[in-house]
Motif scaffolding. Structure first.
Motif, PDB file in Angstrom:
ATOM      1  N   UNK A 161      54.532  32.158  40.362  1.00  0.00           N
ATOM      2  CA  UNK A 161      54.413  30.973  41.197  1.00  0.00           C
ATOM      3  C   UNK A 161      53.878  31.251  42.594  1.00  0.00           C
ATOM      4  N   UNK A 162      53.609  32.508  42.921  1.00  0.00           N
ATOM      5  CA  UNK A 162      53.030  32.826  44.222  1.00  0.00           C
ATOM      6  C   UNK A 162      51.512  32.686  44.159  1.00  0.00           C
ATOM      7  N   UNK A 163      50.916  32.134  45.228  1.00  0.00           N
ATOM      8  CA  UNK A 163      49.461  32.015  45.274  1.00  0.00           C
ATOM      9  C   UNK A 163      48.812  33.390  45.292  1.00  0.00           C
ATOM     10  N   UNK A 164      49.439  34.342  45.973  1.00  0.00           N
ATOM     11  CA  UNK A 164      48.909  35.692  46.041  1.00  0.00           C
ATOM     12  C   UNK A 164      50.062  36.667  45.853  1.00  0.00           C
ATOM     13  N   UNK A 165      49.861  37.642  45.023  1.00  0.00           N
ATOM     14  CA  UNK A 165      50.849  38.695  44.855  1.00  0.00           C
ATOM     15  C   UNK A 165      50.157  40.022  45.182  1.00  0.00           C
ATOM     16  N   UNK A 166      50.796  40.897  45.942  1.00  0.00           N
ATOM     17  CA  UNK A 166      50.136  42.113  46.412  1.00  0.00           C
ATOM     18  C   UNK A 166      49.655  43.040  45.296  1.00  0.00           C
ATOM     19  N   UNK A 167      50.240  42.936  44.126  1.00  0.00           N
ATOM     20  CA  UNK A 167      49.843  43.839  43.046  1.00  0.00           C
ATOM     21  C   UNK A 167      48.631  43.324  42.259  1.00  0.00           C
ATOM     22  N   UNK A 168      48.263  42.071  42.443  1.00  0.00           N
ATOM     23  CA  UNK A 168      47.168  41.482  41.652  1.00  0.00           C
ATOM     24  C   UNK A 168      45.866  42.284  41.740  1.00  0.00           C
ATOM     25  N   UNK A 169      45.416  42.738  42.919  1.00  0.00           N
ATOM     26  CA  UNK A 169      44.171  43.525  42.961  1.00  0.00           C
ATOM     27  C   UNK A 169      44.274  44.810  42.127  1.00  0.00           C
ATOM     28  N   UNK A 170      45.415  45.473  42.169  1.00  0.00           N
ATOM     29  CA  UNK A 170      45.591  46.685  41.366  1.00  0.00           C
ATOM     30  C   UNK A 170      45.559  46.358  39.882  1.00  0.00           C
ATOM     31  N   UNK A 171      46.282  45.337  39.467  1.00  0.00           N
ATOM     32  CA  UNK A 171      46.320  44.954  38.056  1.00  0.00           C
ATOM     33  C   UNK A 171      44.921  44.593  37.564  1.00  0.00           C
ATOM     34  N   UNK A 172      44.181  43.843  38.362  1.00  0.00           N
ATOM     35  CA  UNK A 172      42.814  43.481  37.976  1.00  0.00           C
ATOM     36  C   UNK A 172      41.926  44.721  37.863  1.00  0.00           C
ATOM     37  N   UNK A 173      42.039  45.638  38.807  1.00  0.00           N
ATOM     38  CA  UNK A 173      41.232  46.856  38.763  1.00  0.00           C
ATOM     39  C   UNK A 173      41.578  47.672  37.520  1.00  0.00           C
ATOM     40  N   UNK A 174      42.865  47.864  37.267  1.00  0.00           N
ATOM     41  CA  UNK A 174      43.294  48.632  36.100  1.00  0.00           C
ATOM     42  C   UNK A 174      42.785  47.999  34.812  1.00  0.00           C
ATOM     43  N   UNK A 175      42.857  46.672  34.735  1.00  0.00           N
ATOM     44  CA  UNK A 175      42.418  45.943  33.548  1.00  0.00           C
ATOM     45  C   UNK A 175      40.937  46.161  33.257  1.00  0.00           C
TER      46      UNK A 175
END
Length: 193
Positions: free
Chosen positions: A56-70
């Protein structure tokens, strides 16, 4: 670390646990180097990264890492984290990925020769024992060098090999960033390590 050139290797990374251990040792994991290091050591078949995300957060600090890993060779396994307020009125996040990791590790025993579990959580001792009975070697990656140590003693003893994260950090680490951009959004509050 003993590896054989033709063994089939799988990495199972408890994201919150690995982040905490690396942070306690004052470095960040360079996931590109991590993949390359284990590709050199055998046939890397699987690299799973597990983390809970605040949906439910608009931005989560881990999202860039998760996207990069993916996009760079990792299979990402996520679930929604739960937010709650503790008895002191502090906001807490709970996102335990133990069941997901345990099921995937058990299923992978049929096609892997060597599993590397990046977690110090003692809850994994029984699943390590189960895959060992199926002939799979298990190395656990965590640290004894933090205060307190981040590895449960019974998990370390059960593993075929314990890999000290501080030593591996020389190969796959980088200096910690001043910002907390890649901090996992959730971690388990009931880890045994």
């Amino acid at each position: 670390m003993t590896f054989y050139p033709n063994e089939r290797i799988g990495l199972f990374i408890d994201g919150a646990n690995l982040y905490s251990a690396a942070r306690a040792l004052d470095f960040d994991i360079d996931y590109r180097k991590l993949l390359e290091e284990f590709k050199k050591r055998g046939r890397l078949v699987r690299a799973n990264y597990y983390t809970a995300l605040l949906e439910n957060d608009d931005y989560t600090p881990i999202r860039p890492l998760v996207d990069w890993l993916d996009y760079n060779g990792f299979a990402i396994v996520t679930k929604a984290a739960r937010e709650y307020t503790d008895e002191h009125g502090r906001r807490r996040i709970k996102g335990d990925m133990d069941v997901e990791i345990a099921v995937d590790v058990l299923e992978s025993a049929s096609y892997l020769d060597h599993i590397l579990l990046f977690s110090g959580d003692g809850d994994f001792r029984k699943v390590v024992e189960a895959v060992q009975r199926r002939g799979v070697r298990v190395s656990v990656v965590s640290t004894l060098k933090s205060q307190p140590p981040m590895i449960a003693d019974d998990l370390r003893r059960q593993a075929d090999n314990f890999i000290e994260l501080a030593e591996l950090g020389r190969l796959v680490g980088r200096e910690r960033r001043a910002r907390e951009d890649f901090a996992p959004a959730a971690s388990s509050d009931d880890d045994d390590a």
